[in-house]
Write a protein that holds these residues in place. Structure first.
Motif, PDB file in Angstrom:
ATOM      1  N   ARG A 145       0.821  -1.226   0.000  1.00 25.07           N
ATOM      2  CA  ARG A 145       0.000   0.000   0.000  1.00 25.07           C
ATOM      3  C   ARG A 145       0.845   1.262   0.000  1.00 25.07           C
ATOM      4  O   ARG A 145       0.391   2.310  -0.476  1.00 25.07           O
ATOM      5  N   ILE A 146       2.054   1.184   0.560  1.00 24.42           N
ATOM      6  CA  ILE A 146       2.906   2.384   0.589  1.00 24.42           C
ATOM      7  C   ILE A 146       3.841   2.444  -0.622  1.00 24.42           C
ATOM      8  O   ILE A 146       4.708   3.307  -0.692  1.00 24.42           O
ATOM      9  N   GLY A 147       3.631   1.527  -1.579  1.00 28.20           N
ATOM     10  CA  GLY A 147       4.361   1.590  -2.838  1.00 28.20           C
ATOM     11  C   GLY A 147       5.621   0.760  -2.915  1.00 28.20           C
ATOM     12  O   GLY A 147       6.371   0.858  -3.892  1.00 28.20           O
ATOM     13  N   MET A 148       5.879  -0.074  -1.915  1.00 27.92           N
ATOM     14  CA  MET A 148       7.078  -0.903  -1.939  1.00 27.92           C
ATOM     15  C   MET A 148       6.887  -2.058  -2.928  1.00 27.92           C
ATOM     16  O   MET A 148       5.757  -2.484  -3.172  1.00 27.92           O
ATOM     17  N   THR A 149       7.999  -2.541  -3.470  1.00 30.26           N
ATOM     18  CA  THR A 149       7.943  -3.635  -4.422  1.00 30.26           C
ATOM     19  C   THR A 149       8.706  -4.841  -3.898  1.00 30.26           C
ATOM     20  O   THR A 149       9.679  -4.710  -3.154  1.00 30.26           O
ATOM     21  N   PHE A 150       8.243  -5.993  -4.335  1.00 27.34           N
ATOM     22  CA  PHE A 150       8.810  -7.269  -3.902  1.00 27.34           C
ATOM     23  C   PHE A 150       9.350  -8.010  -5.111  1.00 27.34           C
ATOM     24  O   PHE A 150       8.693  -8.085  -6.145  1.00 27.34           O
ATOM     25  N   ARG A 174      11.267  -3.224  -1.288  1.00 29.84           N
ATOM     26  CA  ARG A 174      12.119  -2.047  -1.497  1.00 29.84           C
ATOM     27  C   ARG A 174      11.290  -0.869  -1.985  1.00 29.84           C
ATOM     28  O   ARG A 174      10.278  -1.041  -2.660  1.00 29.84           O
ATOM     29  N   LEU A 175      11.802   0.321  -1.669  1.00 28.02           N
ATOM     30  CA  LEU A 175      11.200   1.555  -2.161  1.00 28.02           C
ATOM     31  C   LEU A 175      12.319   2.562  -2.375  1.00 28.02           C
ATOM     32  O   LEU A 175      13.130   2.787  -1.473  1.00 28.02           O
ATOM     33  N   ARG A 176      12.374   3.136  -3.556  1.00 31.23           N
ATOM     34  CA  ARG A 176      13.382   4.143  -3.878  1.00 31.23           C
ATOM     35  C   ARG A 176      12.749   5.525  -3.861  1.00 31.23           C
ATOM     36  O   ARG A 176      11.576   5.692  -4.223  1.00 31.23           O
ATOM     37  N   ALA A 177      13.536   6.515  -3.483  1.00 34.31           N
ATOM     38  CA  ALA A 177      13.064   7.886  -3.495  1.00 34.31           C
ATOM     39  C   ALA A 177      12.737   8.282  -4.931  1.00 34.31           C
ATOM     40  O   ALA A 177      13.383   7.808  -5.874  1.00 34.31           O
ATOM     41  N   PRO A 178      11.745   9.139  -5.121  1.00 34.02           N
ATOM     42  CA  PRO A 178      11.434   9.595  -6.468  1.00 34.02           C
ATOM     43  C   PRO A 178      12.680  10.189  -7.117  1.00 34.02           C
ATOM     44  O   PRO A 178      13.428  10.935  -6.481  1.00 34.02           O
ATOM     45  N   GLY A 179      12.901   9.817  -8.372  1.00 37.46           N
ATOM     46  CA  GLY A 179      14.051  10.350  -9.101  1.00 37.46           C
ATOM     47  C   GLY A 179      15.341   9.568  -8.897  1.00 37.46           C
ATOM     48  O   GLY A 179      16.328   9.840  -9.568  1.00 37.46           O
ATOM     49  N   VAL A 180      15.355   8.611  -7.961  1.00 42.42           N
ATOM     50  CA  VAL A 180      16.554   7.802  -7.757  1.00 42.42           C
ATOM     51  C   VAL A 180      16.470   6.594  -8.671  1.00 42.42           C
ATOM     52  O   VAL A 180      15.516   5.831  -8.610  1.00 42.42           O
ATOM     53  N   ARG A 181      17.468   6.453  -9.525  1.00 39.32           N
ATOM     54  CA  ARG A 181      17.464   5.347 -10.477  1.00 39.32           C
ATOM     55  C   ARG A 181      17.888   4.062  -9.792  1.00 39.32           C
ATOM     56  O   ARG A 181      18.749   4.069  -8.923  1.00 39.32           O
ATOM     57  N   GLN A 182      17.277   2.986 -10.225  1.00 42.68           N
ATOM     58  CA  GLN A 182      17.645   1.667  -9.717  1.00 42.68           C
ATOM     59  C   GLN A 182      18.936   1.229 -10.417  1.00 42.68           C
ATOM     60  O   GLN A 182      19.048   1.337 -11.629  1.00 42.68           O
ATOM     61  N   PRO A 183      19.927   0.757  -9.634  1.00 41.67           N
ATOM     62  CA  PRO A 183      21.164   0.312 -10.278  1.00 41.67           C
ATOM     63  C   PRO A 183      20.913  -0.919 -11.143  1.00 41.67           C
ATOM     64  O   PRO A 183      20.043  -1.726 -10.858  1.00 41.67           O
TER      65      PRO A 183
END
Length: 185
Positions: A145-150, A174-183
């Motif tokens: 619900r808070i936008g985390m992904t599995f 996991r949840l990344r800050a907006p604008g932070v690219r996933q490696p």
């Protein structure tokens, strides 16, 4: 000291008056269903001491939560740094533990969304994780619900739990800050 306020919750530093109701939460088998054991009053008090030490060391921690309308203590929602080594550490974890009577009212999601915004906008963290035993569907739903992904590839055996323990297998969200690219892996 209040750290955050939502439409229904106050997220704040801990008070001595929180110790008894927190111990009651930690002694409730429903709340502690996905933890290895219930906590004694002494263990619960030491947990609060560690949480407060985290605020001093890191500038953040697991916030005591009270309901805005009644000022009733409900548990905690906030940030912590896991004290074990795993493929995803070091990291900052978002977590929650609320009294059973507070379940099903959206408090965990409401407070966790406020903590996510605080983590990314105020603390400028790049990412958050959350983890729980595979069986803990209540917490997993909050994570979603808070936008985390599995990703099933991130599941892990909790190093603190012994081989063969029913709760050893954990899922990682996991949840990344907006604008932070996933490696790239």
């Amino acid at each position: 000291m209040t750290i955050l306020q939502t439409s229904r919750l106050i997220l704040r530093r801990w008070r001595d008056s929180d110790r008894r109701p927190f111990a009651e939460i930690n002694a409730d088998p429903r709340v502690m269903e996905f933890f290895p054991n219930l906590l004694t009053r002494e263990q619960s008090d030491r947990a609060i001491d560690r949480i407060e030490a985290s605020f001093t060391k890191h500038g953040f921690g697991l916030c005591a939560v009270e309901q805005l309308s009644s000022h009733e203590f409900l548990g905690f929602i906030g940030l912590s740094v896991p004290n074990f080594e795993a493929a995803f550490t070091p990291c900052v974890e978002i977590g929650w533990r609320l009294a059973a009577h507070a379940w099903g009212q959206g408090f965990a999601t409401e407070g966790a969304k406020a903590i996510v915004a605080y983590a990314f906008e105020t603390l400028k963290l790049a990412s958050l994780v959350s983890f729980t035993a595979e069986q803990n569907m209540r917490s997993r739903r909050v994570m979603e619900r808070i936008g985390m992904t599995f990703d099933t590839a991130d599941s892990f055996d909790h190093p603190i739990l012994p081989e063969g323990h029913l709760l050893r297998r954990h899922v990682l969200y996991r949840l990344r800050a907006p604008g932070v690219r996933q490696p790239v892996k």
